[in-house]
Motif scaffolding. Sequence first.
Motif, PDB file in Angstrom:
ATOM      1  N   ALA A 235       3.365   5.863  -2.724  1.00 55.36           N
ATOM      2  CA  ALA A 235       4.605   6.616  -2.953  1.00 55.36           C
ATOM      3  C   ALA A 235       4.922   6.773  -4.438  1.00 55.36           C
ATOM      4  O   ALA A 235       5.465   7.789  -4.855  1.00 55.36           O
ATOM      5  CB  ALA A 235       5.773   5.945  -2.234  1.00 55.36           C
ATOM      6  N   GLN A 236       4.589   5.758  -5.228  1.00 52.57           N
ATOM      7  CA  GLN A 236       4.951   5.792  -6.653  1.00 52.57           C
ATOM      8  C   GLN A 236       3.755   5.927  -7.590  1.00 52.57           C
ATOM      9  O   GLN A 236       3.925   5.921  -8.808  1.00 52.57           O
ATOM     10  CB  GLN A 236       5.756   4.540  -7.010  1.00 52.57           C
ATOM     11  N   GLY A 237       2.555   6.017  -7.036  1.00 52.05           N
ATOM     12  CA  GLY A 237       1.378   6.166  -7.890  1.00 52.05           C
ATOM     13  C   GLY A 237       1.135   4.967  -8.779  1.00 52.05           C
ATOM     14  O   GLY A 237       0.777   5.101  -9.945  1.00 52.05           O
ATOM     15  N   ILE A 238       1.320   3.779  -8.220  1.00 53.51           N
ATOM     16  CA  ILE A 238       1.154   2.527  -8.959  1.00 53.51           C
ATOM     17  C   ILE A 238      -0.144   1.868  -8.490  1.00 53.51           C
ATOM     18  O   ILE A 238      -0.365   1.744  -7.288  1.00 53.51           O
ATOM     19  CB  ILE A 238       2.341   1.572  -8.701  1.00 53.51           C
ATOM     20  N   PRO A 239      -1.006   1.444  -9.418  1.00 52.06           N
ATOM     21  CA  PRO A 239      -2.241   0.764  -9.003  1.00 52.06           C
ATOM     22  C   PRO A 239      -1.929  -0.443  -8.106  1.00 52.06           C
ATOM     23  O   PRO A 239      -1.118  -1.306  -8.467  1.00 52.06           O
ATOM     24  CB  PRO A 239      -2.880   0.324 -10.320  1.00 52.06           C
ATOM     25  N   HIS A 240      -2.569  -0.467  -6.935  1.00 56.46           N
ATOM     26  CA  HIS A 240      -2.247  -1.464  -5.911  1.00 56.46           C
ATOM     27  C   HIS A 240      -2.399  -2.902  -6.409  1.00 56.46           C
ATOM     28  O   HIS A 240      -1.526  -3.735  -6.178  1.00 56.46           O
ATOM     29  CB  HIS A 240      -3.105  -1.229  -4.663  1.00 56.46           C
ATOM     30  N   GLY A 241      -3.503  -3.207  -7.069  1.00 57.31           N
ATOM     31  CA  GLY A 241      -3.727  -4.576  -7.537  1.00 57.31           C
ATOM     32  C   GLY A 241      -2.666  -5.035  -8.521  1.00 57.31           C
ATOM     33  O   GLY A 241      -2.187  -6.170  -8.466  1.00 57.31           O
ATOM     34  N   PHE A 242      -2.279  -4.154  -9.435  1.00 57.89           N
ATOM     35  CA  PHE A 242      -1.246  -4.461 -10.417  1.00 57.89           C
ATOM     36  C   PHE A 242       0.099  -4.652  -9.716  1.00 57.89           C
ATOM     37  O   PHE A 242       0.860  -5.566 -10.034  1.00 57.89           O
ATOM     38  CB  PHE A 242      -1.195  -3.331 -11.444  1.00 57.89           C
ATOM     39  N   LEU A 243       0.371  -3.793  -8.744  1.00 58.25           N
ATOM     40  CA  LEU A 243       1.628  -3.864  -8.005  1.00 58.25           C
ATOM     41  C   LEU A 243       1.777  -5.189  -7.266  1.00 58.25           C
ATOM     42  O   LEU A 243       2.863  -5.754  -7.233  1.00 58.25           O
ATOM     43  CB  LEU A 243       1.731  -2.692  -7.022  1.00 58.25           C
ATOM     44  N   GLN A 244       0.693  -5.703  -6.700  1.00 57.36           N
ATOM     45  CA  GLN A 244       0.758  -6.970  -5.956  1.00 57.36           C
ATOM     46  C   GLN A 244       1.303  -8.096  -6.837  1.00 57.36           C
ATOM     47  O   GLN A 244       2.137  -8.885  -6.398  1.00 57.36           O
ATOM     48  CB  GLN A 244      -0.630  -7.353  -5.419  1.00 57.36           C
ATOM     49  N   GLY A 245       0.832  -8.173  -8.071  1.00 58.14           N
ATOM     50  CA  GLY A 245       1.326  -9.206  -8.987  1.00 58.14           C
ATOM     51  C   GLY A 245       2.795  -9.020  -9.325  1.00 58.14           C
ATOM     52  O   GLY A 245       3.554  -9.993  -9.415  1.00 58.14           O
ATOM     53  N   ILE A 246       3.199  -7.786  -9.508  1.00 58.63           N
ATOM     54  CA  ILE A 246       4.600  -7.486  -9.816  1.00 58.63           C
ATOM     55  C   ILE A 246       5.496  -7.881  -8.650  1.00 58.63           C
ATOM     56  O   ILE A 246       6.551  -8.504  -8.837  1.00 58.63           O
ATOM     57  CB  ILE A 246       4.765  -5.983 -10.153  1.00 58.63           C
ATOM     58  N   LEU A 247       5.089  -7.530  -7.438  1.00 61.09           N
ATOM     59  CA  LEU A 247       5.880  -7.875  -6.252  1.00 61.09           C
ATOM     60  C   LEU A 247       6.009  -9.390  -6.117  1.00 61.09           C
ATOM     61  O   LEU A 247       7.071  -9.901  -5.759  1.00 61.09           O
ATOM     62  CB  LEU A 247       5.258  -7.252  -4.996  1.00 61.09           C
ATOM     63  N   ALA A 248       4.927 -10.110  -6.410  1.00 62.49           N
ATOM     64  CA  ALA A 248       4.976 -11.583  -6.357  1.00 62.49           C
ATOM     65  C   ALA A 248       5.968 -12.128  -7.388  1.00 62.49           C
ATOM     66  O   ALA A 248       6.731 -13.055  -7.087  1.00 62.49           O
ATOM     67  CB  ALA A 248       3.584 -12.158  -6.581  1.00 62.49           C
ATOM     68  N   ASP A 249       5.990 -11.553  -8.591  1.00 54.81           N
ATOM     69  CA  ASP A 249       6.963 -11.966  -9.615  1.00 54.81           C
ATOM     70  C   ASP A 249       8.393 -11.742  -9.120  1.00 54.81           C
ATOM     71  O   ASP A 249       9.273 -12.595  -9.306  1.00 54.81           O
ATOM     72  CB  ASP A 249       6.773 -11.178 -10.915  1.00 54.81           C
ATOM     73  N   LEU A 250       8.625 -10.596  -8.486  1.00 52.11           N
ATOM     74  CA  LEU A 250       9.969 -10.270  -7.998  1.00 52.11           C
ATOM     75  C   LEU A 250      10.374 -11.163  -6.832  1.00 52.11           C
ATOM     76  O   LEU A 250      11.544 -11.484  -6.669  1.00 52.11           O
ATOM     77  CB  LEU A 250      10.040  -8.786  -7.619  1.00 52.11           C
ATOM     78  N   ARG A 251       9.412 -11.589  -6.039  1.00 51.93           N
ATOM     79  CA  ARG A 251       9.696 -12.544  -4.960  1.00 51.93           C
ATOM     80  C   ARG A 251      10.044 -13.906  -5.550  1.00 51.93           C
ATOM     81  O   ARG A 251      10.977 -14.576  -5.110  1.00 51.93           O
ATOM     82  CB  ARG A 251       8.508 -12.660  -4.007  1.00 51.93           C
TER      83      ARG A 251
ATOM     84  N   GLU B  78       0.835  -1.205   0.000  1.00 50.39           N
ATOM     85  CA  GLU B  78       0.000   0.000   0.000  1.00 50.39           C
ATOM     86  C   GLU B  78       0.867   1.251   0.000  1.00 50.39           C
ATOM     87  O   GLU B  78       0.603   2.213  -0.730  1.00 50.39           O
ATOM     88  CB  GLU B  78      -0.929   0.015   1.219  1.00 50.39           C
ATOM     89  N   GLU B  79       1.913   1.242   0.826  1.00 49.94           N
ATOM     90  CA  GLU B  79       2.802   2.397   0.899  1.00 49.94           C
ATOM     91  C   GLU B  79       3.564   2.583  -0.413  1.00 49.94           C
ATOM     92  O   GLU B  79       3.729   3.704  -0.895  1.00 49.94           O
ATOM     93  CB  GLU B  79       3.764   2.230   2.073  1.00 49.94           C
ATOM     94  N   LEU B  80       4.026   1.480  -0.998  1.00 48.82           N
ATOM     95  CA  LEU B  80       4.707   1.552  -2.299  1.00 48.82           C
ATOM     96  C   LEU B  80       3.764   2.118  -3.357  1.00 48.82           C
ATOM     97  O   LEU B  80       4.162   2.965  -4.160  1.00 48.82           O
ATOM     98  CB  LEU B  80       5.176   0.166  -2.742  1.00 48.82           C
ATOM     99  N   SER B  81       2.545   1.637  -3.345  1.00 48.26           N
ATOM    100  CA  SER B  81       1.552   2.083  -4.305  1.00 48.26           C
ATOM    101  C   SER B  81       1.329   3.589  -4.201  1.00 48.26           C
ATOM    102  O   SER B  81       1.323   4.295  -5.207  1.00 48.26           O
ATOM    103  CB  SER B  81       0.236   1.326  -4.056  1.00 48.26           C
TER     104      SER B  81
END
Length: 159
Positions: A37-53, A32-35
Amino acid sequence: MRVSAKSDYALRALIEITRRSTEDNPGVISAEELSRAQGIPHGFLQGILADLRRVGILSSQRGQSGGWRMAMDPAEISVADVMRAVDGPIVSISGARPEAVNYNDRAVVLQRVWIAARDSLRDVLENTTLADLGSGKLPAGVERRARDDDAWQARVPGS
Protein backbone atom coordinates in the motif's frame (compact mmCIF):
# COMPACT_ATOMS: atom_id res chain seq x y z
CA MET A 1 16.75 18.75 9.42
CA ARG A 2 16.93 15.45 7.64
CA VAL A 3 14.05 13.02 8.00
CA SER A 4 15.32 9.46 7.74
CA ALA A 5 13.69 6.87 5.51
CA LYS A 6 12.94 4.98 8.71
CA SER A 7 10.86 7.84 10.15
CA ASP A 8 9.16 8.48 6.81
CA TYR A 9 8.27 4.80 6.38
CA ALA A 10 7.09 4.50 9.99
CA LEU A 11 4.75 7.46 9.61
CA ARG A 12 3.42 6.25 6.25
CA ALA A 13 2.72 2.79 7.69
CA LEU A 14 0.98 4.30 10.71
CA ILE A 15 -1.15 6.58 8.53
CA GLU A 16 -2.25 3.48 6.60
CA ILE A 17 -3.10 1.59 9.78
CA THR A 18 -4.87 4.63 11.27
CA ARG A 19 -6.98 5.19 8.16
CA ARG A 20 -8.03 1.55 8.00
CA SER A 21 -8.97 1.21 11.66
CA THR A 22 -12.00 2.57 13.45
CA GLU A 23 -13.37 2.16 16.95
CA ASP A 24 -15.82 -0.37 15.56
CA ASN A 25 -13.21 -2.19 13.50
CA PRO A 26 -9.67 -2.02 14.90
CA GLY A 27 -8.71 -4.70 12.38
CA VAL A 28 -5.24 -5.91 11.68
CA ILE A 29 -3.23 -5.32 8.55
CA SER A 30 -0.36 -7.51 7.44
CA ALA A 31 3.12 -6.17 6.91
CA GLU A 32 2.90 -7.37 3.30
CA GLU A 33 -0.24 -5.32 2.74
CA LEU A 34 1.33 -2.26 4.39
CA SER A 35 4.41 -2.69 2.24
CA ARG A 36 2.36 -2.84 -0.96
CA ALA A 37 0.00 0.00 0.00
CA GLN A 38 2.82 2.43 0.80
CA GLY A 39 5.63 1.15 -1.41
CA ILE A 40 7.88 0.38 1.56
CA PRO A 41 10.50 -2.39 1.29
CA HIS A 42 9.06 -5.32 3.25
CA GLY A 43 12.25 -6.31 5.10
CA PHE A 44 12.90 -2.73 6.23
CA LEU A 45 9.27 -2.33 7.28
CA GLN A 46 9.40 -5.43 9.51
CA GLY A 47 12.13 -3.84 11.65
CA ILE A 48 10.23 -0.56 11.88
CA LEU A 49 7.03 -2.32 12.95
CA ALA A 50 8.99 -4.19 15.64
CA ASP A 51 10.38 -0.86 16.93
CA LEU A 52 6.85 0.57 17.09
CA ARG A 53 5.62 -2.51 18.95
CA ARG A 54 8.49 -2.24 21.45
CA VAL A 55 7.42 1.29 22.45
CA GLY A 56 3.72 0.36 22.63
CA ILE A 57 2.43 2.22 19.57
CA LEU A 58 1.52 -0.98 17.71
CA SER A 59 0.53 -4.47 18.71
CA SER A 60 0.79 -7.58 16.61
CA GLN A 61 -1.38 -10.62 16.18
CA ARG A 62 0.03 -13.94 15.00
CA GLY A 63 -1.65 -16.53 12.88
CA GLN A 64 -3.67 -16.84 9.69
CA SER A 65 -5.48 -13.54 10.25
CA GLY A 66 -2.49 -11.91 11.90
CA GLY A 67 -0.99 -8.52 11.36
CA TRP A 68 -0.54 -5.14 12.99
CA ARG A 69 -2.93 -2.77 14.72
CA MET A 70 -2.76 0.38 16.80
CA ALA A 71 -2.08 -0.29 20.47
CA MET A 72 -2.76 3.34 21.39
CA ASP A 73 -5.26 5.97 20.36
CA PRO A 74 -3.83 7.73 17.26
CA ALA A 75 -4.91 11.06 18.78
CA GLU A 76 -2.41 10.43 21.59
CA ILE A 77 0.58 9.74 19.33
CA SER A 78 2.48 12.67 17.84
CA VAL A 79 4.72 12.67 14.80
CA ALA A 80 7.56 13.42 17.23
CA ASP A 81 6.72 10.30 19.28
CA VAL A 82 7.04 8.14 16.16
CA MET A 83 10.28 9.75 15.06
CA ARG A 84 11.80 9.31 18.50
CA ALA A 85 10.66 5.68 18.60
CA VAL A 86 12.47 4.75 15.41
CA ASP A 87 15.36 7.24 15.25
CA GLY A 88 15.97 8.65 18.73
CA PRO A 89 16.16 12.38 19.50
CA ILE A 90 14.69 14.76 16.93
CA VAL A 91 17.72 17.05 17.08
CA SER A 92 21.24 15.95 17.86
CA ILE A 93 24.59 17.56 17.26
CA SER A 94 27.30 14.98 16.62
CA GLY A 95 25.24 12.47 18.59
CA ALA A 96 24.58 14.77 21.58
CA ARG A 97 21.38 16.55 22.53
CA PRO A 98 21.57 20.34 22.06
CA GLU A 99 21.58 21.06 25.78
CA ALA A 100 24.57 18.74 26.25
CA VAL A 101 26.96 20.20 23.66
CA ASN A 102 29.91 22.21 24.90
CA TYR A 103 31.35 25.12 22.95
CA ASN A 104 34.01 27.68 23.78
CA ASP A 105 32.95 31.24 24.66
CA ARG A 106 33.00 32.44 21.04
CA ALA A 107 30.77 29.64 19.72
CA VAL A 108 28.41 29.11 22.68
CA VAL A 109 25.78 31.22 20.88
CA LEU A 110 25.43 28.31 18.44
CA GLN A 111 23.99 26.13 21.20
CA ARG A 112 21.09 28.59 21.54
CA VAL A 113 20.45 28.28 17.79
CA TRP A 114 20.18 24.48 18.14
CA ILE A 115 17.85 24.82 21.13
CA ALA A 116 15.65 27.30 19.23
CA ALA A 117 15.59 25.05 16.14
CA ARG A 118 14.52 22.09 18.29
CA ASP A 119 11.76 24.18 19.85
CA SER A 120 10.49 25.16 16.40
CA LEU A 121 10.47 21.54 15.23
CA ARG A 122 8.68 20.47 18.39
CA ASP A 123 6.00 23.08 17.74
CA VAL A 124 5.04 21.23 14.55
CA LEU A 125 5.98 17.62 15.29
CA GLU A 126 4.58 17.38 18.82
CA ASN A 127 1.31 19.08 17.88
CA THR A 128 0.54 16.87 14.89
CA THR A 129 -0.92 13.47 15.73
CA LEU A 130 -1.50 10.27 13.81
CA ALA A 131 -5.21 11.04 14.02
CA ASP A 132 -4.53 14.35 12.25
CA LEU A 133 -2.52 12.61 9.55
CA GLY A 134 -5.10 9.85 9.20
CA SER A 135 -7.89 12.37 8.72
CA GLY A 136 -5.85 14.53 6.37
CA LYS A 137 -6.58 17.57 8.55
CA LEU A 138 -3.60 19.25 10.17
CA PRO A 139 -3.73 21.46 13.27
CA ALA A 140 -4.39 25.10 12.34
CA GLY A 141 -0.87 26.30 13.13
CA VAL A 142 0.74 23.54 11.10
CA GLU A 143 -1.67 24.07 8.21
CA ARG A 144 -0.90 27.81 8.26
CA ARG A 145 2.82 27.10 7.98
CA ALA A 146 2.28 24.55 5.22
CA ARG A 147 0.18 27.01 3.19
CA ASP A 148 2.86 29.72 3.34
CA ASP A 149 4.28 29.99 -0.20
CA ASP A 150 7.71 30.82 1.21
CA ALA A 151 7.79 27.51 3.09
CA TRP A 152 7.67 25.68 -0.25
CA GLN A 153 10.68 27.51 -1.69
CA ALA A 154 14.02 25.70 -1.71
CA ARG A 155 16.95 27.73 -0.46
CA VAL A 156 20.47 27.33 -1.70
CA PRO A 157 23.61 29.00 -0.36
CA GLY A 158 24.09 32.48 -1.78
CA SER A 159 20.47 33.11 -2.72
